[in-house]
Design a protein around this motif. Structure first.
Motif, PDB file in Angstrom:
ATOM      1  N   SER A   1      30.554 -60.630 -21.766  1.00 50.86           N
ATOM      2  CA  SER A   1      29.992 -59.450 -22.419  1.00 50.86           C
ATOM      3  C   SER A   1      30.400 -59.453 -23.884  1.00 50.86           C
ATOM      4  O   SER A   1      31.313 -60.171 -24.295  1.00 50.86           O
ATOM      5  CB  SER A   1      30.485 -58.167 -21.734  1.00 50.86           C
ATOM      6  OG  SER A   1      31.891 -58.075 -21.827  1.00 50.86           O
ATOM      7  N   VAL A   2      29.708 -58.638 -24.663  1.00 51.42           N
ATOM      8  CA  VAL A   2      30.027 -58.526 -26.080  1.00 51.42           C
ATOM      9  C   VAL A   2      31.336 -57.750 -26.215  1.00 51.42           C
ATOM     10  O   VAL A   2      31.554 -56.741 -25.546  1.00 51.42           O
ATOM     11  CB  VAL A   2      28.887 -57.809 -26.839  1.00 51.42           C
ATOM     12  CG1 VAL A   2      29.247 -57.618 -28.310  1.00 51.42           C
ATOM     13  CG2 VAL A   2      27.586 -58.601 -26.719  1.00 51.42           C
ATOM     14  N   ASN A   3      32.206 -58.231 -27.076  1.00 50.93           N
ATOM     15  CA  ASN A   3      33.489 -57.599 -27.341  1.00 50.93           C
ATOM     16  C   ASN A   3      33.251 -56.125 -27.695  1.00 50.93           C
ATOM     17  O   ASN A   3      32.504 -55.823 -28.625  1.00 50.93           O
ATOM     18  CB  ASN A   3      34.154 -58.343 -28.504  1.00 50.93           C
ATOM     19  CG  ASN A   3      35.469 -57.769 -28.947  1.00 50.93           C
ATOM     20  OD1 ASN A   3      35.811 -56.625 -28.676  1.00 50.93           O
ATOM     21  ND2 ASN A   3      36.216 -58.567 -29.681  1.00 50.93           N
TER      22      ASN A   3
ATOM     23  N   LEU B   1      34.708 -68.611 -39.997  1.00 52.47           N
ATOM     24  CA  LEU B   1      35.061 -67.195 -39.879  1.00 52.47           C
ATOM     25  C   LEU B   1      36.080 -67.022 -38.766  1.00 52.47           C
ATOM     26  O   LEU B   1      36.111 -67.803 -37.806  1.00 52.47           O
ATOM     27  CB  LEU B   1      33.815 -66.363 -39.555  1.00 52.47           C
ATOM     28  CG  LEU B   1      32.708 -66.399 -40.609  1.00 52.47           C
ATOM     29  CD1 LEU B   1      31.384 -66.007 -40.007  1.00 52.47           C
ATOM     30  CD2 LEU B   1      33.069 -65.488 -41.767  1.00 52.47           C
ATOM     31  N   ASP B   2      36.881 -65.985 -38.873  1.00 46.56           N
ATOM     32  CA  ASP B   2      37.804 -65.669 -37.787  1.00 46.56           C
ATOM     33  C   ASP B   2      37.012 -65.270 -36.555  1.00 46.56           C
ATOM     34  O   ASP B   2      35.933 -64.676 -36.647  1.00 46.56           O
ATOM     35  CB  ASP B   2      38.737 -64.526 -38.190  1.00 46.56           C
ATOM     36  CG  ASP B   2      39.728 -64.936 -39.270  1.00 46.56           C
ATOM     37  OD1 ASP B   2      40.058 -66.144 -39.339  1.00 46.56           O
ATOM     38  OD2 ASP B   2      40.152 -64.059 -40.031  1.00 46.56           O
ATOM     39  N   ASP B   3      37.548 -65.575 -35.394  1.00 45.24           N
ATOM     40  CA  ASP B   3      36.909 -65.241 -34.128  1.00 45.24           C
ATOM     41  C   ASP B   3      37.304 -63.818 -33.742  1.00 45.24           C
ATOM     42  O   ASP B   3      38.491 -63.508 -33.645  1.00 45.24           O
ATOM     43  CB  ASP B   3      37.369 -66.231 -33.055  1.00 45.24           C
ATOM     44  CG  ASP B   3      36.622 -66.087 -31.749  1.00 45.24           C
ATOM     45  OD1 ASP B   3      35.902 -65.077 -31.549  1.00 45.24           O
ATOM     46  OD2 ASP B   3      36.754 -66.990 -30.908  1.00 45.24           O
ATOM     47  N   PRO B   4      36.334 -62.946 -33.505  1.00 46.13           N
ATOM     48  CA  PRO B   4      36.662 -61.573 -33.129  1.00 46.13           C
ATOM     49  C   PRO B   4      37.095 -61.420 -31.666  1.00 46.13           C
ATOM     50  O   PRO B   4      37.530 -60.342 -31.264  1.00 46.13           O
ATOM     51  CB  PRO B   4      35.365 -60.804 -33.392  1.00 46.13           C
ATOM     52  CG  PRO B   4      34.298 -61.831 -33.233  1.00 46.13           C
ATOM     53  CD  PRO B   4      34.899 -63.134 -33.710  1.00 46.13           C
ATOM     54  N   ALA B   5      37.014 -62.489 -30.888  1.00 44.39           N
ATOM     55  CA  ALA B   5      37.361 -62.409 -29.459  1.00 44.39           C
ATOM     56  C   ALA B   5      38.780 -61.879 -29.287  1.00 44.39           C
ATOM     57  O   ALA B   5      39.719 -62.363 -29.910  1.00 44.39           O
ATOM     58  CB  ALA B   5      37.224 -63.775 -28.795  1.00 44.39           C
TER      59      ALA B   5
END
Length: 117
Positions: free
Chosen positions: A26-28, A83-87
């Motif tokens: 799912s989307v964060n 880019l940094d990973d938002p996970a």
């Protein structure tokens, strides 16, 4: 986020596909919240698996660190955005990532879309 920005900012003038080499289930939620803050709703979105067919059907392929996992085809334009990973990150950490992605998308659109008279 990049696909959402591209669709939103291009006002439908760019066909957007979004997929990942190892997408989450799912989307964060922090990404959904950060995008909601600027009026883009991702609550109904679901991550999709990157397919060879999707890459073959694209003119520009934007990767975000997938390395050798992403298929490469001659004649396609590839851009790798570091880019940094938002996970796994909270909304405070996601906001600067969101802003960096928006800046990258705005730059890309200047290149992709002809200037209007």
């Amino acid at each position: 986020m990049a696909a959402a920005f591209l669709g939103h900012l291009s006002q439908g003038r760019v066909e957007v596909r979004s997929a990942g080499s190892a997408p989450a289930d799912s989307v964060n939620p922090a990404v959904v919240e950060a995008m909601n803050e600027i009026g883009i709703d991702l609550s109904a979105e679901t991550p999709k698996v990157l397919t060879v067919e999707a890459v073959q059907a694209s003119d520009v392929v934007i990767t975000m660190g997938c390395g050798d996992v992403c298929p490469v085809f001659p004649g396609k334009r590839y851009l790798d955005w570091q880019l940094d990973d938002p996970a796994g990150q909270g909304v405070e950490a996601v906001r600067p990532i969101r802003n960096a992605i928006e800046a990258q998308v705005r730059t890309l659109l200047i290149d992709l879309l002809p200037r209007e008279a």
